[in-house]
Design an enzyme around this catalytic site. Structure first.
Site, PDB file in Angstrom:
ATOM      1  N   PHE A  68       0.826  -1.193   0.000  1.00 17.36           N
ATOM      2  CA  PHE A  68       0.000   0.000   0.000  1.00 17.36           C
ATOM      3  C   PHE A  68       0.869   1.254   0.000  1.00 17.36           C
ATOM      4  CE2 PHE A  68      -2.809  -3.090   2.061  1.00 17.36           C
ATOM      5  CZ  PHE A  68      -4.047  -2.816   1.485  1.00 17.36           C
ATOM      6  N   ASP A  69       0.422   2.273  -0.718  1.00 18.55           N
ATOM      7  CA  ASP A  69       0.875   3.621  -0.438  1.00 18.55           C
ATOM      8  C   ASP A  69       0.301   4.008   0.926  1.00 18.55           C
ATOM      9  OD1 ASP A  69       1.794   6.374  -0.986  1.00 18.55           O
ATOM     10  OD2 ASP A  69      -0.352   6.780  -1.150  1.00 18.55           O
ATOM     11  N   LEU A  70       0.838   5.053   1.546  1.00 17.90           N
ATOM     12  CA  LEU A  70       0.370   5.448   2.876  1.00 17.90           C
ATOM     13  C   LEU A  70      -0.551   6.657   2.824  1.00 17.90           C
ATOM     14  CD1 LEU A  70       0.570   4.881   5.935  1.00 17.90           C
ATOM     15  CD2 LEU A  70       2.457   6.537   5.994  1.00 17.90           C
ATOM     16  N   VAL A 225      -1.301  -0.807  -4.164  1.00 22.30           N
ATOM     17  CA  VAL A 225      -2.535  -0.033  -4.044  1.00 22.30           C
ATOM     18  C   VAL A 225      -2.179   1.400  -3.693  1.00 22.30           C
ATOM     19  CG1 VAL A 225      -4.749   0.178  -2.844  1.00 22.30           C
ATOM     20  CG2 VAL A 225      -3.732  -2.093  -3.194  1.00 22.30           C
ATOM     21  N   ASP A 227      -3.248   5.983  -4.231  1.00 18.83           N
ATOM     22  CA  ASP A 227      -4.212   7.024  -4.595  1.00 18.83           C
ATOM     23  C   ASP A 227      -3.662   8.026  -5.594  1.00 18.83           C
ATOM     24  OD1 ASP A 227      -3.698   9.886  -2.702  1.00 18.83           O
ATOM     25  OD2 ASP A 227      -2.446   8.119  -2.443  1.00 18.83           O
TER      26      ASP A 227
END
Length: 278
Positions: A68-70, A225, A227
């Site tokens: 994941f991105d944070l 994943v 944004d």
């Protein structure tokens, strides 16, 4: 918390995103981006539902390794980041660009962000000032996105390796997870861990290397994943599958233009993509 006319964050004591918080929606993800309906607990054992004990079976994950991105993906730091940019520009007496421009920088390292703005010689000073302001405001200005704790718990219960690939310093990434009550995920690759960062594939490849995973997508492979378009570009370049989410910094159109494999518009939809058996 609110974002004042002077470009500074006004602190409050809330720890979760609620509609109406702050002049710029501080700690509030897009209202349409979250399905606040109940996500079933998909772990082994019993769960009490409406007063009855119900047997729960874990879902089968689509990917073995989930990265994941944070910022803007797991935790809502977007208003904090924009407020910190405003304070940094104010500090140096430079007119700040529009908020949408500053949001487009999210996903890049601070060094890559400030070099075009301040020049090569002054960029390090801008980075230091930004980090000072950001750390001062950080703990009162971050919150987990609703439902993300369940997604992480269910991935762990399903036997996935769950990690973070972020453009921020590793210690600040761990601090954000801790303040938001989320587990300290591993691997965690951040600014300084690789020579080239997103949108280059290097940080994604480094995270996979740390856990002995192959840079491939598909069943049993890996997925990233995020944004931001830089997240999708990094994952695609690394050879893994990608999922864009729409509750962070970028618009749906910007995410689509980066060509993710799939897009989730709510945390419930992301849960279904990652754990399709539920």
């Amino acid at each position: 918390m609110g974002y004042g006319a002077d470009g500074r964050v006004r602190r409050r004591n809330q720890r979760s995103a609620r509609p109406g918080d702050g002049d710029h929606g501080l700690l509030q993800p897009d209202a349409h981006a979250h399905d606040r309906g109940r996500i079933p607990k998909l772990v082994g054992g019993l769960e009490t539902v409406a007063g009855e004990d119900v047997a729960i079976v874990a879902d089968a994950p689509r990917w073995k390794t989930v990265l994941f991105d944070l910022d803007g993906t797991l935790i809502n730091t977007i208003p904090l980041i924009v407020a910190t940019f405003h304070r940094t520009f104010e500090h140096f007496g430079v007119q700040a660009p529009d908020d949408e421009v500053m949001k487009s920088w999210i996903g890049l390292t601070l060094e890559d962000t400030f070099r075009p703005v301040a020049g090569e010689d002054a960029a390090d000073e801008w980075v230091a000032v930004y980090r000072k302001f950001n750390q001062e405001m950080h703990d009162d200005a971050v919150a987990p996105f609703p439902g993300v704790d369940r997604v992480l718990a269910d991935l762990e219960a399903a036997g996935c390796t769950v990690g973070v690939v972020t453009a921020k310093l590793p210690e600040m990434a761990r601090r954000g997870l801790r303040v938001c009550g989320l587990p300290e995920l591993s691997p965690l690759v951040g600014n300084g861990d690789v020579e080239r960062h997103k949108p280059a594939p290097d940080p994604v490849l480094k995270a996979l290397e740390l856990v002995g995973a192959e840079p491939v997508g598909g069943a049993g492979g890996a997925v990233y994943v995020g944004d931001a378009p830089t997240d999708i570009q990094a994952g695609n370049a690394a050879g893994v599958d990608t999922v864009g989410v729409t509750w962070g910094a970028a618009t749906r159109e910007q995410i689509d233009a980066a060509h993710p494999g799939q897009v989730a518009t709510s945390m419930a939809e992301l849960h279904k993509i990652l754990l399709p058996g539920g």
